[in-house]
Design a protein around this motif. Sequence first.
Motif, PDB file in Angstrom:
ATOM      1  N   ARG A   1       0.847  -1.206   0.000  1.00 14.14           N
ATOM      2  CA  ARG A   1       0.000   0.000   0.000  1.00 14.14           C
ATOM      3  C   ARG A   1       0.881   1.254   0.000  1.00 14.14           C
ATOM      4  NH1 ARG A   1      -5.016  -1.192  -0.171  1.00 14.14           N
ATOM      5  NH2 ARG A   1      -5.987  -2.740   1.166  1.00 14.14           N
ATOM      6  N   GLU A   2       1.956   1.201   0.792  1.00 12.66           N
ATOM      7  CA  GLU A   2       2.876   2.348   0.865  1.00 12.66           C
ATOM      8  C   GLU A   2       3.529   2.597  -0.506  1.00 12.66           C
ATOM      9  OE1 GLU A   2       4.843   5.583   2.039  1.00 12.66           O
ATOM     10  OE2 GLU A   2       3.231   4.590   3.130  1.00 12.66           O
ATOM     11  N   ILE A   3       3.960   1.496  -1.152  1.00 13.33           N
ATOM     12  CA  ILE A   3       4.581   1.625  -2.493  1.00 13.33           C
ATOM     13  C   ILE A   3       3.576   2.263  -3.460  1.00 13.33           C
ATOM     14  CG2 ILE A   3       5.437   0.322  -4.513  1.00 13.33           C
ATOM     15  CD1 ILE A   3       7.564   0.421  -2.462  1.00 13.33           C
TER      16      ILE A   3
ATOM     17  N   LEU B   1       3.777 -17.461  -9.187  1.00  8.05           N
ATOM     18  CA  LEU B   1       3.947 -16.840 -10.499  1.00  8.05           C
ATOM     19  C   LEU B   1       3.070 -15.603 -10.691  1.00  8.05           C
ATOM     20  CD1 LEU B   1       4.186 -19.920 -12.869  1.00  8.05           C
ATOM     21  CD2 LEU B   1       5.960 -18.247 -12.370  1.00  8.05           C
ATOM     22  N   GLN B   2       1.847 -15.644 -10.129  1.00  6.68           N
ATOM     23  CA  GLN B   2       0.956 -14.495 -10.353  1.00  6.68           C
ATOM     24  C   GLN B   2       1.479 -13.246  -9.644  1.00  6.68           C
ATOM     25  OE1 GLN B   2      -2.068 -17.099  -9.153  1.00  6.68           O
ATOM     26  NE2 GLN B   2      -3.453 -16.512 -10.831  1.00  6.68           N
ATOM     27  N   VAL B   3       2.017 -13.453  -8.402  1.00  5.77           N
ATOM     28  CA  VAL B   3       2.584 -12.303  -7.669  1.00  5.77           C
ATOM     29  C   VAL B   3       3.793 -11.772  -8.438  1.00  5.77           C
ATOM     30  CG1 VAL B   3       3.742 -11.574  -5.543  1.00  5.77           C
ATOM     31  CG2 VAL B   3       1.736 -13.075  -5.423  1.00  5.77           C
ATOM     32  N   CYS B   4       4.633 -12.717  -8.922  1.00  7.09           N
ATOM     33  CA  CYS B   4       5.816 -12.318  -9.725  1.00  7.09           C
ATOM     34  C   CYS B   4       5.407 -11.502 -10.947  1.00  7.09           C
ATOM     35  CB  CYS B   4       6.569 -13.562 -10.211  1.00  7.09           C
ATOM     36  SG  CYS B   4       7.599 -14.241  -8.910  1.00  7.09           S
ATOM     37  N   GLN B   5       4.318 -11.951 -11.592  1.00  8.54           N
ATOM     38  CA  GLN B   5       3.840 -11.247 -12.791  1.00  8.54           C
ATOM     39  C   GLN B   5       3.425  -9.814 -12.447  1.00  8.54           C
ATOM     40  OE1 GLN B   5       3.975 -12.540 -15.941  1.00  8.54           O
ATOM     41  NE2 GLN B   5       3.526 -10.423 -16.491  1.00  8.54           N
ATOM     42  N   PHE B   6       2.700  -9.673 -11.325  1.00 10.31           N
ATOM     43  CA  PHE B   6       2.274  -8.333 -10.890  1.00 10.31           C
ATOM     44  C   PHE B   6       3.483  -7.423 -10.659  1.00 10.31           C
ATOM     45  CE2 PHE B   6      -1.967  -9.721 -10.631  1.00 10.31           C
ATOM     46  CZ  PHE B   6      -2.786  -8.644 -10.314  1.00 10.31           C
ATOM     47  N   LEU B   7       4.509  -7.994  -9.981  1.00  9.40           N
ATOM     48  CA  LEU B   7       5.715  -7.209  -9.671  1.00  9.40           C
ATOM     49  C   LEU B   7       6.456  -6.830 -10.964  1.00  9.40           C
ATOM     50  CD1 LEU B   7       7.024  -9.159  -6.562  1.00  9.40           C
ATOM     51  CD2 LEU B   7       6.237  -6.802  -6.582  1.00  9.40           C
ATOM     52  N   ALA B   8       6.545  -7.811 -11.872  1.00 11.09           N
ATOM     53  CA  ALA B   8       7.238  -7.551 -13.152  1.00 11.09           C
ATOM     54  C   ALA B   8       6.513  -6.461 -13.940  1.00 11.09           C
ATOM     55  CB  ALA B   8       7.312  -8.837 -13.972  1.00 11.09           C
TER      56      ALA B   8
ATOM     57  N   LEU C   1      12.282   2.900  -6.414  1.00  8.40           N
ATOM     58  CA  LEU C   1      11.096   2.033  -6.313  1.00  8.40           C
ATOM     59  C   LEU C   1      11.322   0.722  -7.071  1.00  8.40           C
ATOM     60  CD1 LEU C   1       8.298   4.720  -6.778  1.00  8.40           C
ATOM     61  CD2 LEU C   1       8.585   3.290  -4.760  1.00  8.40           C
ATOM     62  N   ILE C   2      11.994   0.801  -8.244  1.00  6.00           N
ATOM     63  CA  ILE C   2      12.273  -0.418  -9.031  1.00  6.00           C
ATOM     64  C   ILE C   2      13.165  -1.356  -8.203  1.00  6.00           C
ATOM     65  CG2 ILE C   2      13.441  -1.323 -11.093  1.00  6.00           C
ATOM     66  CD1 ILE C   2      12.550   1.284 -12.538  1.00  6.00           C
ATOM     67  N   GLN C   3      14.200  -0.738  -7.561  1.00  4.72           N
ATOM     68  CA  GLN C   3      15.117  -1.547  -6.728  1.00  4.72           C
ATOM     69  C   GLN C   3      14.349  -2.218  -5.582  1.00  4.72           C
ATOM     70  OE1 GLN C   3      18.048   1.332  -5.636  1.00  4.72           O
ATOM     71  NE2 GLN C   3      19.489   0.686  -7.250  1.00  4.72           N
ATOM     72  N   ALA C   4      13.471  -1.448  -4.910  1.00  2.00           N
ATOM     73  CA  ALA C   4      12.696  -1.969  -3.772  1.00  2.00           C
ATOM     74  C   ALA C   4      11.854  -3.157  -4.210  1.00  2.00           C
ATOM     75  CB  ALA C   4      11.797  -0.861  -3.207  1.00  2.00           C
ATOM     76  N   LEU C   5      11.249  -3.080  -5.422  1.00  2.00           N
ATOM     77  CA  LEU C   5      10.390  -4.170  -5.907  1.00  2.00           C
ATOM     78  C   LEU C   5      11.213  -5.414  -6.246  1.00  2.00           C
ATOM     79  CD1 LEU C   5       7.865  -2.204  -8.150  1.00  2.00           C
ATOM     80  CD2 LEU C   5       7.390  -3.288  -5.984  1.00  2.00           C
ATOM     81  N   GLU C   6      12.468  -5.175  -6.716  1.00  2.00           N
ATOM     82  CA  GLU C   6      13.326  -6.344  -6.994  1.00  2.00           C
ATOM     83  C   GLU C   6      13.715  -7.030  -5.683  1.00  2.00           C
ATOM     84  OE1 GLU C   6      16.441  -4.551  -9.230  1.00  2.00           O
ATOM     85  OE2 GLU C   6      15.405  -4.789 -11.174  1.00  2.00           O
ATOM     86  N   GLU C   7      14.020  -6.171  -4.669  1.00  2.00           N
ATOM     87  CA  GLU C   7      14.458  -6.727  -3.369  1.00  2.00           C
ATOM     88  C   GLU C   7      13.338  -7.485  -2.676  1.00  2.00           C
ATOM     89  OE1 GLU C   7      15.943  -3.300  -1.387  1.00  2.00           O
ATOM     90  OE2 GLU C   7      17.742  -3.174  -2.635  1.00  2.00           O
ATOM     91  N   VAL C   8      12.097  -6.962  -2.719  1.00  2.00           N
ATOM     92  CA  VAL C   8      10.986  -7.614  -1.992  1.00  2.00           C
ATOM     93  C   VAL C   8      10.732  -9.000  -2.572  1.00  2.00           C
ATOM     94  CG1 VAL C   8       8.991  -6.829  -3.363  1.00  2.00           C
ATOM     95  CG2 VAL C   8       8.760  -7.095  -0.897  1.00  2.00           C
ATOM     96  N   GLN C   9      10.988  -9.126  -3.866  1.00  2.00           N
ATOM     97  CA  GLN C   9      10.758 -10.437  -4.498  1.00  2.00           C
ATOM     98  C   GLN C   9      11.770 -11.457  -3.976  1.00  2.00           C
ATOM     99  OE1 GLN C   9      10.025 -10.071  -8.675  1.00  2.00           O
ATOM    100  NE2 GLN C   9      10.615 -12.157  -9.132  1.00  2.00           N
TER     101      GLN C   9
END
Length: 1105
Positions: free
Chosen positions: A437-439, A478-485, A461-469
């Motif tokens: 939600r914060e992102i 896979l679906q969560v990964c797709q959302f992040l990608a 923000l891109i770095q943060a999304l790579e790290e959270v994964q």
Amino acid sequence: MMLDFLAENNLCGQAILRIVSCGNAIIAELLRLSEFIPAVFRLKDRADQQKYGDIIFDFSYFKGPELWESKLEAKPELQDLDEEFRENNIEIVTRFYLAFQSVHKYIVDLNRYLDDLNEGVYIQHTLETVLLNEDGKQLLCEALYLYGVMLLVIDQKIEGEVRERMLVSYYRYSAARSSADSNMDDICKLLRSTGYSSQPGAKRPPNYPESYFQRVPINESFINMVIGRLRSDDIYNQVGTKSTKILVVISIYMGITVNLADAWEPYKAAKTALNNTLDLSNVREQASRYATVGERVRAQVQQFLKEGYLREEMVLDNIPKLLNCLRDCNVSIRWLMLHTADLACDPNNKRLRQIKDQILTDSRYNPKILFQLLLDTAQFEFILKEMFKQMLSEKQAKWEHYKKEGSERMTELADVFSGVKPLTRVEKNENLQAWFREISKQILSLNYDDSTAAGRKTVQLIQALEEVQEFHQLESNLQVCQFLADTRKFLHQMIRTINIKEEVLITMQIVGDLSFAWQLIDSFTSIMQESIRVNPSMVTKLRATFLKLASALDLPLLRINQANSPDLLSVSQYYSGELVSYVRKVLQIIPESMFTSLLKIIKLQTHDIIEVPTRLDKDKLRDYAQLGPRYEVAKLTHAISIFTEGILMMKTTLVGIIKVDPKQLLEDGIRKELVKRVAFALHRGLIFNPRAKPSELMPKLKELGATMDGFHRSFEYIQDYVNIYGLKIWQEEVSRIINYNVEQECNNFLRTKIQDWQSMYQSTHIPIPKFTPVDESVTFIGRLCREILRITDPKMTCHIDQLNTWYDMKTHQEVTSSRLFSEIQTTLGTFGLNGLDRLLCFMIVKELQNFLSMFQKIILRDRTVQDTLKTLMNAVSPLKSIVANSNKIYFSAIAKTQKIWTAYLEAIMKVGQMQILRQQIANELNYSCRFDSKHLAAALENLNKALLADIEAHYQDPSLPYPKEDNTLLYEITAYLEAAGIHNPLNKIYITTKRLPYFPVVNFLFLIAQLPKLQYNKNLGMVCRKPADPVDWPPLVLGLLTLLKQFHSRYTEQFLALIGQFIRSTVEQCTSQKIPEMPADVVGALLFLEDYVRYTKLPRRVSDR
């Protein structure tokens, strides 16, 4: 204060900006005028030298103007020529003078501005502070540079001798010399001839151009400071040209090129500096380097131009790479074009020729390959620019769209980890829910206006999304990964989008500048045309090249635009017009190729293909099918359609400020080619050999008629394939050609000539060609008219009125008849006959004017003749009486005036001959008008009658209406009536006349002096007695009639009364002497009265009285 130098309230900045803006406008005007120098000021050919040599002076005139003027005043014919020359040239000479004056005013204004700067008129501004400012230093450098360009342009385009002659003409013809504020002396000092010649191989004058530049002194410290600034500073933060390591040939302004090796020859230090660069090994190295670069970038650009290669993502990820390629392309093109151009190398300079040959060899120069590179580069540049323009216009909308999408993805993921949304195998995780939600909020908070901060934050923000994964082992789902990608992709797109900057477009504009090729591009015209001929769709690629060339307009227009100058429109129009003319010139190959095919079609249709009859035996079907020739016609017609398609593929394009519509371009091109070919056919077809027996007139008219018919038929045939109105174009252009030629021919009879640029028939885009005259006539219409006059000469032929035919006086063979005029109608149409009629009018006016001056000379200035006339008048007064001893009185007067009648007869018969021809033309025009356009003929006749009735009614009762002075109705209907042959040439007033003493009696004496040379024939009327003493009756009667028509009607009444008295007195004398037969002279006089009444349509009682 200094930061905004160009602000409207900054007087110092605005003053220098106005000067620079004005400088660019002056150069455009000089270039424009250089194309309109009247040829007569060059005094190139012998005819001009002989005619105008005594009235056109160079500056030697100023050494003793009184002497030259007194020479002119001593010769009335020179004064007359001088006045005529003034009337014809004062307008254009004044325009040149104003341009020269503006050059002088420019440098005076610049000097005044520098003085004002030094004297502190502009508070807080000095020369030093202005040179420290970015815009200030640019404008000061430009101001000095433009002055130099102006002077060089004047010397290159308007030769020194021509300038001097124009300035002297202006001084002599205008009132300016008497005005106190005229700075004529200063302008003459600045622009006197420098001795420079732009002819190839001409020697350079000593101390040129510095002595020329020094004619108006400029503040030396200013020049030193400007040079210092140029040496130490990159004034324009140039992009692109820095890559050009050596440029020996440079463009100074709009394609005017200078070869430094030649220009720096007299300057020792400069020459030494340049010698290192011009070392052959260095030249070889540079040429090889550009050859290699050229080959590399050509392959790159062709790769980029492949369908689907230049996609948005690819472009955004490779901006530096694409710009570098573009820069290399343009630098290679610039270097190779400038250093291989013929314009840039003096053919007589051995060293320069050697260097050029070296460059051609080592750069493996091939103009076709260089042109292909230019074509591809222009296309590549055009596509990139269009993509960037579109991306810039959509930039914010796209960025906001990606931001919204990314934020929504994060909100959805937060919902997934809240456990509310069912997503397979995802456990509830409040930490991740809060984090996502914060992102989402962070993404939403990104601000488009603060692009730097937004860009930095997006990367984080891109770095943060790579790290959270990685840390939360989310890869397993896979679906969560797709959302992040997806979200990372949107954020990447945001970074790409925020990097779309206008600076890229500006860089492309600077790098792609093609102003250096403004003139050089012409050397590639033949290559362009050849490639269009082979492949008409090439036009679409050329469009990008023309647009690239149009970017050169930014150079002269930038400052004019910044200064909000009213010159913007005229300067834009000049350069845009020049470019559009060039586009037309290149694309003219399409109509040319079409006409080449057309000529083959004409040949096949007229010579090979037999017309199919309405009824046909089936066994003859194969003979009439003629499959071979018909296939050939179909193939040629298809080729024409392909050419048409080629030009129409070029979309409507804005070239500078002129919209170029390809359909209009095609139509104009077709018109131009038609005009060129028809004008040439008319010129070549109507050249006559005056010694040919019989005359070549009819055969040549028939031959020309066949040629014109061929053009007409083929044009009719092709119109549907090209989608043009063939008949409309044909009639408009043929009438324009004929009217223009008539106008040029009539110029011979006019004091104030109609120049080409004033003619309503001449056009810049569709010019009517001018041909060198082959005899005294200027054009084909003059040759045709003079040939008709030659073969119907009343001294050689006699005209039989009842048959409308001319016969040879000696052999009695037919020479020509009214069929001649129907042949002219067939060949040249109504316009041709009408033009011939107009020309005859001018000739009649000339003859009548000559007649009046002759009358003054041989009658009014001759004492003996006047005494004879006085004695005769006393003897015959009153006119109602009968003259006693009439024979003696009349023949004594004739004998005493015998010497004047030869010239008199010639003048009268010439006028009469032309009036007969005018009558024949009117008959032919009227006949064809009634036949071809009966409604027009009827409408014109009725309107004419109605108008005449109204005018008559007005004269009887002035309260009734009458056309006002500014109403053009009467002029307009006269033109229509003459074109339709509804007029009587005999009623026309050709000249204005004053009262002439003895006029009726002179004409009466003239007539009775001619009667003994004629005899009455029952079938033919009055005919010549002896061919050795030729007199033709119809021209004699009509000539006298026309002459009397120019004077007050009382002269005619007196003249007719004198004839009546002659008849009565002679008959009375015969009766008293009991001579049974009526004398031949009386028969002649009676026939004259009879014909006079018939031609003038006067009531019978006039002659009876």
